[in-house]
Design a protein around this motif. Sequence first.
Motif, PDB file in Angstrom:
ATOM      1  N   ASN A 244      -9.386  -6.501   6.950  1.00 56.91           N
ATOM      2  CA  ASN A 244      -8.170  -6.302   7.742  1.00 56.91           C
ATOM      3  C   ASN A 244      -7.797  -4.825   7.832  1.00 56.91           C
ATOM      4  N   ILE A 245      -7.930  -4.113   6.721  1.00 52.84           N
ATOM      5  CA  ILE A 245      -7.644  -2.681   6.722  1.00 52.84           C
ATOM      6  C   ILE A 245      -8.613  -1.959   7.653  1.00 52.84           C
ATOM      7  N   ALA A 246      -9.892  -2.313   7.571  1.00 50.57           N
ATOM      8  CA  ALA A 246     -10.912  -1.684   8.408  1.00 50.57           C
ATOM      9  C   ALA A 246     -10.656  -1.958   9.889  1.00 50.57           C
ATOM     10  N   ALA A 247     -10.242  -3.183  10.205  1.00 51.51           N
ATOM     11  CA  ALA A 247      -9.967  -3.533  11.601  1.00 51.51           C
ATOM     12  C   ALA A 247      -8.818  -2.688  12.143  1.00 51.51           C
ATOM     13  N   PHE A 248      -7.797  -2.464  11.328  1.00 48.70           N
ATOM     14  CA  PHE A 248      -6.680  -1.625  11.764  1.00 48.70           C
ATOM     15  C   PHE A 248      -7.142  -0.192  12.002  1.00 48.70           C
ATOM     16  N   LEU A 249      -7.945   0.346  11.098  1.00 45.95           N
ATOM     17  CA  LEU A 249      -8.393   1.736  11.224  1.00 45.95           C
ATOM     18  C   LEU A 249      -9.203   1.938  12.498  1.00 45.95           C
ATOM     19  N   ARG A 250      -9.961   0.927  12.888  1.00 48.57           N
ATOM     20  CA  ARG A 250     -10.768   1.055  14.105  1.00 48.57           C
ATOM     21  C   ARG A 250      -9.934   0.886  15.368  1.00 48.57           C
ATOM     22  N   LYS A 251      -8.856   0.109  15.276  1.00 48.72           N
ATOM     23  CA  LYS A 251      -7.952  -0.073  16.409  1.00 48.72           C
ATOM     24  C   LYS A 251      -6.505  -0.048  15.915  1.00 48.72           C
ATOM     25  N   PRO A 252      -6.001   1.138  15.577  1.00 52.68           N
ATOM     26  CA  PRO A 252      -4.660   1.239  14.987  1.00 52.68           C
ATOM     27  C   PRO A 252      -3.553   0.871  15.968  1.00 52.68           C
ATOM     28  N   THR A 253      -2.508   0.267  15.445  1.00 56.33           N
ATOM     29  CA  THR A 253      -1.353  -0.128  16.259  1.00 56.33           C
ATOM     30  C   THR A 253      -0.108   0.651  15.856  1.00 56.33           C
ATOM     31  N   ALA A 254      -0.258   1.661  15.015  1.00 54.81           N
ATOM     32  CA  ALA A 254       0.854   2.529  14.601  1.00 54.81           C
ATOM     33  C   ALA A 254       0.295   3.930  14.384  1.00 54.81           C
ATOM     34  N   LYS A 255       1.189   4.921  14.374  1.00 52.85           N
ATOM     35  CA  LYS A 255       0.749   6.307  14.261  1.00 52.85           C
ATOM     36  C   LYS A 255       0.300   6.677  12.852  1.00 52.85           C
ATOM     37  N   MET A 256       0.880   6.015  11.871  1.00 59.58           N
ATOM     38  CA  MET A 256       0.581   6.325  10.470  1.00 59.58           C
ATOM     39  C   MET A 256       0.188   5.056   9.726  1.00 59.58           C
ATOM     40  N   VAL A 257      -0.607   5.232   8.690  1.00 63.61           N
ATOM     41  CA  VAL A 257      -0.928   4.102   7.822  1.00 63.61           C
ATOM     42  C   VAL A 257      -0.893   4.580   6.374  1.00 63.61           C
ATOM     43  N   CYS A 258      -0.390   3.704   5.507  1.00 68.02           N
ATOM     44  CA  CYS A 258      -0.409   3.933   4.062  1.00 68.02           C
ATOM     45  C   CYS A 258      -1.234   2.818   3.438  1.00 68.02           C
ATOM     46  N   ILE A 259      -2.234   3.182   2.633  1.00 69.65           N
ATOM     47  CA  ILE A 259      -3.109   2.201   1.996  1.00 69.65           C
ATOM     48  C   ILE A 259      -2.953   2.348   0.488  1.00 69.65           C
ATOM     49  N   ASN A 260      -2.194   1.463  -0.120  1.00 68.55           N
ATOM     50  CA  ASN A 260      -1.868   1.562  -1.547  1.00 68.55           C
ATOM     51  C   ASN A 260      -2.931   0.925  -2.431  1.00 68.55           C
ATOM     52  N   ASP A 261      -3.355   1.659  -3.435  1.00 66.52           N
ATOM     53  CA  ASP A 261      -4.284   1.165  -4.440  1.00 66.52           C
ATOM     54  C   ASP A 261      -3.541   0.254  -5.417  1.00 66.52           C
ATOM     55  N   VAL A 262      -4.282  -0.645  -6.065  1.00 62.80           N
ATOM     56  CA  VAL A 262      -3.739  -1.528  -7.098  1.00 62.80           C
ATOM     57  C   VAL A 262      -4.789  -1.668  -8.198  1.00 62.80           C
ATOM     58  N   GLN A 263      -4.390  -2.248  -9.316  1.00 62.84           N
ATOM     59  CA  GLN A 263      -5.362  -2.534 -10.353  1.00 62.84           C
ATOM     60  C   GLN A 263      -6.348  -3.575  -9.836  1.00 62.84           C
ATOM     61  N   MET A 264      -7.643  -3.308  -9.991  1.00 61.15           N
ATOM     62  CA  MET A 264      -8.662  -4.238  -9.494  1.00 61.15           C
ATOM     63  C   MET A 264      -9.945  -4.049 -10.279  1.00 61.15           C
ATOM     64  N   SER A 265     -10.839  -5.013 -10.155  1.00 62.66           N
ATOM     65  CA  SER A 265     -12.125  -4.928 -10.840  1.00 62.66           C
ATOM     66  C   SER A 265     -12.982  -3.834 -10.202  1.00 62.66           C
ATOM     67  N   GLU A 266     -13.966  -3.354 -10.937  1.00 64.16           N
ATOM     68  CA  GLU A 266     -14.878  -2.348 -10.406  1.00 64.16           C
ATOM     69  C   GLU A 266     -15.637  -2.895  -9.195  1.00 64.16           C
ATOM     70  N   GLU A 267     -15.995  -4.161  -9.252  1.00 62.26           N
ATOM     71  CA  GLU A 267     -16.724  -4.768  -8.131  1.00 62.26           C
ATOM     72  C   GLU A 267     -15.890  -4.760  -6.866  1.00 62.26           C
ATOM     73  N   LYS A 268     -14.618  -5.119  -6.985  1.00 65.11           N
ATOM     74  CA  LYS A 268     -13.738  -5.129  -5.816  1.00 65.11           C
ATOM     75  C   LYS A 268     -13.506  -3.712  -5.304  1.00 65.11           C
ATOM     76  N   TYR A 269     -13.319  -2.782  -6.222  1.00 65.89           N
ATOM     77  CA  TYR A 269     -13.110  -1.394  -5.829  1.00 65.89           C
ATOM     78  C   TYR A 269     -14.282  -0.875  -5.009  1.00 65.89           C
ATOM     79  N   LEU A 270     -15.500  -1.087  -5.484  1.00 72.64           N
ATOM     80  CA  LEU A 270     -16.680  -0.596  -4.775  1.00 72.64           C
ATOM     81  C   LEU A 270     -16.834  -1.266  -3.415  1.00 72.64           C
ATOM     82  N   ARG A 271     -16.535  -2.552  -3.346  1.00 72.88           N
ATOM     83  CA  ARG A 271     -16.631  -3.281  -2.074  1.00 72.88           C
ATOM     84  C   ARG A 271     -15.601  -2.786  -1.077  1.00 72.88           C
ATOM     85  N   TYR A 272     -14.359  -2.639  -1.527  1.00 72.35           N
ATOM     86  CA  TYR A 272     -13.294  -2.144  -0.654  1.00 72.35           C
ATOM     87  C   TYR A 272     -13.583  -0.707  -0.194  1.00 72.35           C
TER      88      TYR A 272
END
Length: 292
Positions: A244-272
């Motif tokens: 969903n984040i990637a889809a927005f970046l390719r076709k943004p619907t707002a001038k700015m975006v904030c992408i907040n990090d959270v605690q996550m597994s290493e596997e999820k981090y690398l995939r994201y």
Amino acid sequence: MDAVITFVNGLDPEWRKLYFETTNKPILEKRYRDWGLLKFLLRGIEKYMPFIENVFLVVSGESQIPEWADTSRLRIVLHKDIIPAKHLPLFNSASIECFIHRIPGLSEQYVYFNDDMYPVQPCTEEDFFVDGKSTIGFKMHIYSRNLYKKHARFSDRLARVAAGKKSSPIFIRPQHICSPMLKSACEELESKAGDTIDKSISTLREDYNYSQYLFLDYMRHTGRANNKGIPKKHFSMKVASAENIAAFLRKPTAKMVCINDVQMSEEKYLRYRKTITEAFEDAFPAKSSFEL
């Protein structure tokens, strides 16, 4: 108008060594993890904010300067350049933000970015300043159940006192996106409440900290900030998928975006990281002048 970015690479061995020597506490990865996306913030500023004159990158030390950065173009500010030695080293972004207006050569009007905020559509100067006033949205709150809201509440309380206003159980909170700031207002607030601010500085985040919201609130309470939101989209990786984040970046619907990090597994981090980086590469394929 200038831009200021605060940046930390939590994988830097020198930084990690100093962190453990100073704090003796585990590193909260979501606050210090480097996703490798800073270059896309710079590309976004250059492409979509052509009115920006200088970009300042605030880092703790020399080892934090990205190896790909063209420092003849990107203006590097070390913590020691703006923060009193008695407070260093600092690993607390809320406290670091209290000194940004001290950057030598900073313009009266500047836009402050955390390194997880990106312009993704064409912007105008009026998106940030109108008639000499900062333009950003404010919300009203009563409860402050988490650390972020506590900082917002404390910041608003002090801003009201400095502005000569009555106390209130309600506090305002600026929208979580880049912040249009007036250097003179920040200096004025520091002249009124500098001792109080100084006493709130801490190595790591604490309940009693203020943040850069203090300065935005002061501008609002003294009539130097318009209550008009900056068009933006906010993603928390706690609930938003990488796709969903990637889809927005390719076709943004707002001038700015904030992408907040959270605690996550290493596997999820690398995939994201892989999915989001690929989307940014599609959106900003060309290097900026800030890159070697």
